[in-house]
Each structure stands twice: as C-alpha cells, then as structure tokens.
Motif scaffolding. Structure first.
Motif, short mmCIF file in Angstrom:
data_model
loop_
_atom_site.label_atom_id
_atom_site.label_comp_id
_atom_site.label_asym_id
_atom_site.label_seq_id
_atom_site.Cartn_x
_atom_site.Cartn_y
_atom_site.Cartn_z
N VAL A 195 -4.75 5.03 1.35
CA VAL A 195 -4.54 5.99 0.27
C VAL A 195 -4.06 5.27 -0.98
O VAL A 195 -4.46 5.60 -2.11
CB VAL A 195 -3.50 7.05 0.70
CG1 VAL A 195 -3.07 7.91 -0.49
CG2 VAL A 195 -4.08 7.93 1.81
N THR A 196 -3.23 4.25 -0.80
CA THR A 196 -2.67 3.51 -1.94
C THR A 196 -3.71 2.59 -2.58
O THR A 196 -3.87 2.56 -3.81
CB THR A 196 -1.45 2.68 -1.50
OG1 THR A 196 -0.52 3.54 -0.84
CG2 THR A 196 -0.77 2.02 -2.69
N SER A 197 -4.41 1.80 -1.72
CA SER A 197 -5.42 0.86 -2.25
C SER A 197 -6.44 0.55 -1.17
O SER A 197 -6.13 -0.12 -0.19
CB SER A 197 -4.75 -0.43 -2.73
OG SER A 197 -5.73 -1.39 -3.09
N ILE A 198 -7.65 1.07 -1.36
CA ILE A 198 -8.70 0.85 -0.37
C ILE A 198 -9.08 -0.62 -0.28
O ILE A 198 -9.26 -1.17 0.80
CB ILE A 198 -9.94 1.70 -0.71
CG1 ILE A 198 -9.60 3.19 -0.62
CG2 ILE A 198 -11.11 1.35 0.21
CD1 ILE A 198 -10.72 4.12 -1.03
N LYS A 199 -9.16 -1.29 -1.41
CA LYS A 199 -9.59 -2.69 -1.43
C LYS A 199 -8.61 -3.59 -0.67
O LYS A 199 -9.00 -4.36 0.22
CB LYS A 199 -9.73 -3.17 -2.87
CG LYS A 199 -10.11 -4.64 -2.98
CD LYS A 199 -10.17 -5.09 -4.44
CE LYS A 199 -10.45 -6.59 -4.54
NZ LYS A 199 -10.46 -7.05 -5.95
N LEU A 200 -7.32 -3.49 -1.05
CA LEU A 200 -6.32 -4.34 -0.39
C LEU A 200 -6.20 -4.00 1.09
O LEU A 200 -6.02 -4.89 1.94
CB LEU A 200 -4.97 -4.20 -1.09
CG LEU A 200 -4.87 -4.70 -2.53
CD1 LEU A 200 -3.47 -4.49 -3.07
CD2 LEU A 200 -5.26 -6.18 -2.61
N SER A 201 -6.30 -2.71 1.40
CA SER A 201 -6.16 -2.29 2.80
C SER A 201 -7.33 -2.80 3.64
O SER A 201 -7.15 -3.18 4.80
CB SER A 201 -6.08 -0.76 2.89
OG SER A 201 -4.96 -0.30 2.19
N SER A 202 -8.51 -2.80 3.09
CA SER A 202 -9.69 -3.31 3.82
C SER A 202 -9.50 -4.78 4.15
O SER A 202 -9.81 -5.24 5.27
CB SER A 202 -10.96 -3.09 3.00
OG SER A 202 -11.15 -1.73 2.73
N ILE A 203 -8.99 -5.54 3.18
CA ILE A 203 -8.77 -6.97 3.41
C ILE A 203 -7.72 -7.17 4.51
O ILE A 203 -7.91 -7.97 5.44
CB ILE A 203 -8.32 -7.66 2.11
CG1 ILE A 203 -9.45 -7.61 1.07
CG2 ILE A 203 -7.91 -9.10 2.39
CD1 ILE A 203 -9.03 -8.10 -0.30
#
Length: 599
Positions: free
Chosen positions: A169-177
C-alpha cells in the motif's frame, strides 16, 4: 515398504505435529479466545506505523492550530492503540499459557495411562528411565510449543501478512523488490530448519539414554556399592551425559547458524530497499511520513520473519519430542480384554478350577526357546498344588500365563471352564491373588501398601489381613504403626517384613485362586513358621498354586508337580515322588540329606 516410506516422510516434516490435534481439539473455545486476542494485538501493532505516518506528514509537516490539533489527536490515538495492544497481549499470554499447561497435562496423563496398560513384553525392550524422560523432558518441549510457539507463530504470521500488505500500500515498487529478496532468504532457513529438527531428535534420545542409565543404577545402589562400582558407574554416566552434551551442541550450532543467516539476509535486504527509499524521498516521489511508515512496516516484517525462524527451530524440537511421545501412544499391547467378555461363573465355596490344555509358550525375546511345551494340567477347586523343579523349568512362566501377562502361542488356559482370553482382564486378575518372589513395596505407609490388594477395604479388614500374614506385630512396633511411611521400595523394612506385607496384600484381596511364588523365601525360620501357618489357614476355601525351591514348605500339598524344561515330568505326593526315585527324589536328597540345610 509403503508404511515405512510414508512414516519416514512424515518424520521428515512437521506433519507429525498434526497428530497432536486430538489433544488440542477439546479446547476450541480457549483457542478461539486466544485467537481473538491475537488478532487484536496484531491489528494494534500494525496500526502504529500508520499513526506515525500521520504524525509526521500532518503534524510535523504542517503549521498553526490545525497542526497542533492533529498532533494531539494522533498522540491520543497512539496511546489508545498501545492500551489495546497491552490488554490484547496480556489476554493472549494468559490463554495460550493455560492451553500449554492443560494440553501438556492431558498428554502426560494419556501417555502414562497407555504405558501402564502395556504387557510385560513392552517392558522387556523399553527402559523405564526412557519412558520417564519422555513424560518429563519431551512433554515440556510440547508445552513450550503449545503455550508459546504456536501463538508466536500465528502472531508473527499475521504481522508478516499485514505488514507486507501495508508495504505494498505504501510503495509497490519497493515492496516488490523486498518480496523477491525475502523469497531468496526463505530457502536457507528451510534447509537449516530440517537439520535442526534431526539434531533435536538425536539430542532428546541422548538425554533419555542418560536418564535410563541413571534410573537403573540408582535402583541398584546396594549392588553397585557392594561390588565397589561407584567410580565406574559415575564414569559411564559422565560419558553418557557428555554424549548428550555433544549432540545438544550440534543442535545449538545449527540453530545459531540458522539465526545468523536469517538475520543477515533479512536485514541486508531491508537495508538495501530502505536505501532505495531514501533516494525516492530526495527525488520527491515519496513523503517523509511514507518512508517512515515503510521503515516501520519493513521492521515489523523483518522481525516477524526472524521470530518465525526462531519459532520454526522450537517447532522442530517439539516435533522430535512429539514423535517420541506418539511412538509410545501408538504401541498396542498384544494382551487385550475380549471385545465381548464372558463373565466368570458364580464363585464356588472351595475356590476356582484351573485347566491348561496343551499349552506351548515362547517368550517374545527368546522365540527359539520354548519355556512351556505341550503342557496340560487340571487343578480342582480347593486343591493345593505345589510346582517344583530346577531354575528355568517354566514355573514362573506358568504363573505369568495364568495372570495373562502373555498369551501362549498354542493351547488354552481355562478358569472355571472359561478360556481366560474370553475374559475381561480386570475380571481375570481380580480372581487371582499373587505373592511374587520379588516383593514390591510402594512409597506409602503400611496400611496403604496392604490396601493395594483391595482399594475399598476398611482399616479393620486391612488389619485382619496383616494379622493373618503375621505382619501385625512388627507394623505396630513401627514409629507410627500402620501410618508409618515405609520408604522407597520398602527400604525401612527387612526382606521378611516386606514379604509379609505382600502376603497380607494378597490375603486382603480374598481371591478364589492364590499364586504363591516362593512366598516364604525371604523369611527367617520363626517368621516362616508363622507365615506358613497363616498361609495354610488362607488356603482354606480357595485353590492354591505354590512355587517353592525349599521342598520342606510343600510337603503337605495335595499334589506336587515336578517340571523340567517346560514339561511336567512327575506328579504325586511328597512320599510317592521320593519313593519313585526320579527328579524330585534327587532334589529332596540334596535338601534333606545330613549336613544340608533345609531352610
């Protein structure tokens, strides 16, 4: 082969813990309450980073009265979340601790209840010290699992799932990494977790070995000291303890390595992702509050993974302990009551009739050697039959078969015309009184030791039985009389006194069939005279089988059976057997010849 393979597969995973479900299911309500508290505590924990984000972005990032109102509101909300977290955590701790204690108590009782129902065949191959180790050490590990580890695992699983969701919810990009990096982390954790479980099983086995050795030696201290083996036994136990220590250290090293790998990989991944987030704030694509929220959720996820790896190690140990306990529970005694037991006929006034029909028996531990071979014998109600013969003739084996500690491989044994395999075990054994050669005295007072023969007997009946066994006088002389504690295994009594307690116990039972296995072997001449008179009175109105090496004690028997190598070789009275000049005459000549002791 299929069964073995499937069992090995089960042992290679935590699936063995599913076999504990029957002990958990009765407490669904308590698990539900613990689950509610768990969800509330996890929800409160997950709400904290969001509160921080609001404070940073709306409180510290703003200005004026509105800003002050926001910051006051969010601090109050944060304290409210802390209150919910405290109460929910306390409730979770109480409920799961209760469950751990309750399930462990149930498990201990179930294992002990199952073990005491086993036949002597089980105890031929299992050391009591090992059973005690499983009842104490292994159940303690399971208590830790149920009372702590399961709750911790669920809590951290919720935190992991909730934290990961909030990261996206906060950051899809960072969470995916970070998700890709965490997936790489899981592999070494699983690999090392399997090794920890195997080492945990080995560690528990070594502890059980040491316990079994200690129990055996402590129960034989007079013999150990008489042969001056104290130093040798100390050395053996020390070696066993050191082996257990080395095995435990292997487990500890493996768990330490697991912890190092998990922490380094998890936090290394998080630090890398946070470095990317810091650059996103600098570029303006993420607010400071969002980065703070992301950092806290990342810490929650990382902490959850670290805690899960720790719980996995505990679960691996508990799985090994559960395996060992469930092995005990899965053992089925070959001696079982009949599915539809027959009743015994009404008791005759003069005792029970006993018949052995072509009985052949091999001990399970010695299948190549027949302890009894084609034995047939009919004993009339009220008859006193003495059984004599050299050691290893099968005399004690005959008693064990009558009590149905074992079943013969061939033939049948009848009590009052009923095959004993068709009787309930309780019905059969309640009809038989036995005085064994090796007397067992329990750690209790004198009156309770005698009352072991019949639990509902009154004090007056106990005292009457003690008088019949010539035990009343010496019991009265004890410091507290019948209430005197006799010590572990009756260490405060002489051998003859212990034997008279055992005789009183059998007489209190008042069975139609009485088995006396060297019942006067531990008595001095005076005590033997007293007890022999008491036994002769007790034999009235019941069938009695007497095993005796001292032939002077069986001369008055109605019939003497002479056994050798599992066969009946002679039958008759003392006089007729002496006149026949066979094995009995040879034994009598050794005992009654001039210069030989008769007692």
């Amino acid at each position: 082969m299929t069964t073995t393979s499937s069992r090995q597969t089960e042992k290679g995973s935590l699936a063995v813990l599913r076999r504990l479900l029957p002990f958990l299911l009765p407490y669904k309500r308590q698990f539900l309450l613990a689950g509610i508290a768990l969800v509330m505590a996890a929800g409160a924990t997950l709400a904290i980073p969001y509160a921080f984000k609001q404070m940073i972005d709306l409180g510290f990032g703003g200005a004026g009265t509105s800003s002050r109102d926001h910051i006051d509101l969010y601090f109050i909300a944060l304290f409210g979340v802390a209150c919910v977290l405290a109460l929910a955590t306390a409730a979770r701790f109480y409920m799961v601790s209760w469950l751990g204690e309750r399930v462990t108590a149930d498990l201990r009782s179930a294992v002990y209840r199952h073990v005491v129902m086993q036949s002597p065949q089980f105890f031929e191959t299992t050391q009591t010290g090992e059973v005690l180790s499983r009842l104490t050490t292994d159940t303690t590990l399971i208590q830790s699992l149920v009372g702590t580890s399961i709750s911790m695992a669920l809590r951290n699983a919720l935190l992991f799932a909730g934290g990961l969701t909030m990261l996206f919810v906060t950051s899809i990009k960072l969470s995916s990494i970070i998700l890709v990096l965490l997936a790489v982390v899981v592999l070494p954790i699983v690999f090392f977790g399997r090794r920890v479980r195997r080492l945990s099983r080995d560690s528990q086995d070594r502890v059980a070995d040491a316990s079994a050795m200690a129990g055996e030696i402590l129960n034989a201290m007079p013999t150990v000291q008489a042969f001056t083996h104290e130093a040798e036994e100390s050395r053996r136990f020390g070696a066993s303890v050191e082996q257990a220590f080395r095995t435990a250290m292997q487990r500890i090293r493996a768990r330490s390595l697991l912890t190092v790998v998990a922490i380094l990989l998890v936090f290394g991944a998080i630090v890398f992702v946070l470095w990317l987030g810091a650059h996103a704030v600098i570029r303006g694509s993420m607010t400071g509050g969002e980065l703070g929220q992301f950092i806290l959720y990342a810490a929650i996820v990382a902490g959850a993974i670290g805690a899960l790896s720790e719980v996995l190690g505990e679960a691996q140990r508990a799985a090994g302990a559960a395996e060992r306990l469930l092995e005990l529970l899965s053992v089925e005694s070959p001696i079982q009551s009949a599915a539809n037991p027959r009743p015994l006929p009404p008791r005759a006034a003069n005792g029970a009739a006993v018949s052995l029909k072509n009985v052949t028996f091999h001990y399970p531990s010695r299948p190549q050697y027949a302890s009894l071979s084609g034995l047939s014998l009919d004993i009339q109600p009220g008859e006193t039959v003495a059984i004599v013969g050299p050691s290893g003739a099968g005399k004690t084996t005959l008693f064990q078969l009558l009590l149905r500690f074992y079943d013969p491989q061939q033939g049948a044994i009848l009590l009052d015309g009923v095959d004993i395999r068709q009787l309930d075990l309780g019905t059969l054994r309640n009809a038989i009184g036995v005085v064994p050669q090796e007397t067992v005295i329990f750690s209790a007072n004198a009156i309770d030791n005698i009352r072991y023969g019949r639990a509902d007997a009154s004090d007056e009946e106990v005292i009457a039985a003690a008088k019949m066994a010539a035990a009343h006088e010496f019991i009265e002389r004890l410091p507290e009389g019948y209430r005197s504690f006799l010590g572990e295994r009756g260490v405060r009594l002489s051998g003859g006194q212990r034997q008279r307690i055992a005789i009183a116990r059998a007489l209190l039972k008042n069975p139609p069939l009485l088995l006396l296995d060297e019942a006067t072997s531990a008595l001095d001449a005076e005590s033997e005279r007293l007890v022999q008179g008491a036994l002769e009175a007790a034999m009235m109105g019941r069938t009695t089988l007497v095993i005796a090496h001292r032939l002077a004690t069986v001369q008055s028997a109605d019939r003497i059976i002479v056994m050798e190598h599992g066969h009946i070789v002679e039958t008759g009275t003392h006089a007729s057997l002496v006149a026949r000049g066979g094995l009995y005459a040879s034994l009598a000549a050794l005992q009654f010849s001039p210069g030989m002791a008769t007692g």
